[in-house]
Design a protein around this motif. Structure first.
Motif, PDB file in Angstrom:
ATOM      1  N   SER A  11      86.070  74.216 -33.990  1.00  0.00           N
ATOM      2  CA  SER A  11      85.930  72.933 -33.298  1.00  0.00           C
ATOM      3  C   SER A  11      87.286  72.248 -33.131  1.00  0.00           C
ATOM      4  O   SER A  11      87.606  71.729 -32.052  1.00  0.00           O
ATOM      5  CB  SER A  11      84.977  72.026 -34.077  1.00  0.00           C
ATOM      6  N   ASP A  12      88.091  72.271 -34.175  1.00  0.00           N
ATOM      7  CA  ASP A  12      89.435  71.678 -34.099  1.00  0.00           C
ATOM      8  C   ASP A  12      90.288  72.403 -33.060  1.00  0.00           C
ATOM      9  O   ASP A  12      91.011  71.775 -32.280  1.00  0.00           O
ATOM     10  CB  ASP A  12      90.124  71.724 -35.463  1.00  0.00           C
ATOM     11  N   ASP A  15      89.106  71.483 -29.550  1.00  0.00           N
ATOM     12  CA  ASP A  15      89.568  70.131 -29.221  1.00  0.00           C
ATOM     13  C   ASP A  15      91.044  70.134 -28.844  1.00  0.00           C
ATOM     14  O   ASP A  15      91.458  69.473 -27.894  1.00  0.00           O
ATOM     15  CB  ASP A  15      89.336  69.175 -30.396  1.00  0.00           C
TER      16      ASP A  15
END
Length: 94
Positions: A11-12, A15
């Motif tokens: 997810s990081d 992003d």
């Protein structure tokens, strides 16, 4: 690495790539593998569950969700009528 750790790390990274405008650098095969894996996991986790898991975080734009939903329908050669039949089968109130 556990799935929760991997999920946070992925997810990081997503992003970061999106924030830097570099999403197009992700290869088609990598993207297909990721989406396919998550689809299998989501379907398996919900099969027989008492409640359907909400599939998206609140910060996902409606446009982004519709882009993916449309791609999934096309990938399986489905149309809006087919979707309506499956939607009525869903346990989540719409």
């Amino acid at each position: 690495m556990s799935l929760p750790e991997l999920s946070r790390q992925l997810s990081d990274e997503v992003d970061r790539l999106v924030g830097e405008g570099r999403a197009a650098e992700v290869g088609a095969e990598d993207l297909r593998r990721l989406v396919s894996s998550v689809v299998r996991l989501y379907a398996a986790a919900n099969e027989g569950a008492d409640e359907e898991v909400e599939p998206l975080d609140d910060d996902i734009a409606t446009t982004d969700a519709v882009v993916l939903a449309t791609a999934l329908l096309k990938a399986q050669d489905l149309n809006p009528f087919d979707l309506a039949l499956w939607f009525s089968r869903s346990r989540v109130a719409g």
